[in-house]
Enzyme design. Sequence first.
Site, short mmCIF file in Angstrom:
data_model
loop_
_atom_site.label_atom_id
_atom_site.label_comp_id
_atom_site.label_asym_id
_atom_site.label_seq_id
_atom_site.Cartn_x
_atom_site.Cartn_y
_atom_site.Cartn_z
N LYS A 94 -5.70 -2.55 -15.19
CA LYS A 94 -5.46 -1.75 -13.99
C LYS A 94 -5.72 -0.29 -14.29
O LYS A 94 -5.26 0.24 -15.30
CB LYS A 94 -4.02 -1.94 -13.49
CG LYS A 94 -3.76 -1.24 -12.14
CD LYS A 94 -2.38 -1.57 -11.59
CE LYS A 94 -1.28 -0.88 -12.37
NZ LYS A 94 0.05 -1.08 -11.76
N ASP A 154 17.54 8.49 1.85
CA ASP A 154 16.37 9.32 1.62
C ASP A 154 16.54 10.62 2.40
O ASP A 154 17.15 10.62 3.48
CB ASP A 154 15.09 8.59 2.07
CG ASP A 154 13.82 9.22 1.52
OD1 ASP A 154 13.10 8.53 0.77
OD2 ASP A 154 13.53 10.39 1.84
#
Length: 329
Positions: free
Chosen positions: A71, A164
């Site tokens: 990757k 958040d």
Amino acid sequence: MDTLLLNGADVRENASMSELVPAIEEAFGAFERGDAQMPPKSYVDLPRYNGDFRSMPAYLDTGEWDAAGVKWVNVHPDNPEKFDLPTVLGTMIYSDPETAVPLAVMDGRELTMLRTGAAAAVATDHLAVPDAASLGIVGAGVQSYTQLRAISQVRDIETVVISDLDEERVADFIDAFGDEFDVRAGSIAEAAACDVLSTVTPVESPIVAREDVGERTHVNAIGADAAGKHELDDEILLDAKLVIDDYEQTTHSGEINVPWSEGVLDDDDVYGSIGEIVTGGKPGRVADDGLTVFDSTGLAIQDVAAAHIVYEHAEENGNGYPFDLLGLE
């Protein structure tokens, strides 16, 4: 022989969590048994662009199947604001170990999100209390979605507290899962009090305090993926049964990297690796365990295992775009 090109939608369509979680567990087991090769993750720093590239190659043999790939992934924090692009992109090349033919080139961003969630689920399955029913998530970005989808495969999650600073992100998360779970916005402290906590932020100063975490909470520390990143108060790591995915990666760029470099933590503070637990070398949660932490940096073997699942199903389902990359036909 054709190479299959798979975009993000193809990856998502062919990677069910019910199959990914056991595949990632098999990958951890193969690594622990010595049936995998995973050279250290290499970094190409790009200070000119406030970003970096990372290369992650691996091969693993589970006994039932083997797979290989690499990757190529990045972290560019300025991408969203400057270019309307994701912070993290990635490309996975999945190859036939016997012939080296590139079987597929697939979107590594979606693959990373999925396998990261699956790794947290494996750790949760072995380290969380059996009757865990609440999940706190700190950080409502893309990783938060796969955390919930994966962890709900191994525990009967009923309540989710999402935290958040970005209210729009929180609203989007609640919209996505409100019909399946009891989801509500909350503070970091409220999220940390849940049976399971996943932290998926890029911060470099701890945001989760020791007093906020439940005494029997299991924490998946996901956000730290580079030197200097650090989400959890040091006292959490010192008090916990601390499990890592890989010694070299976690001490260099995982949640423990900062206290490790400062001498706050050392080998004696690490209980063991997730590979040791899934292979039975060490027990996971036992009756008298309190706080547990899994430091997940993300391993190349996870990408290869996930790519294996995606490719096999994409072939069966006729998804993707075959093309003659080698030009031999």
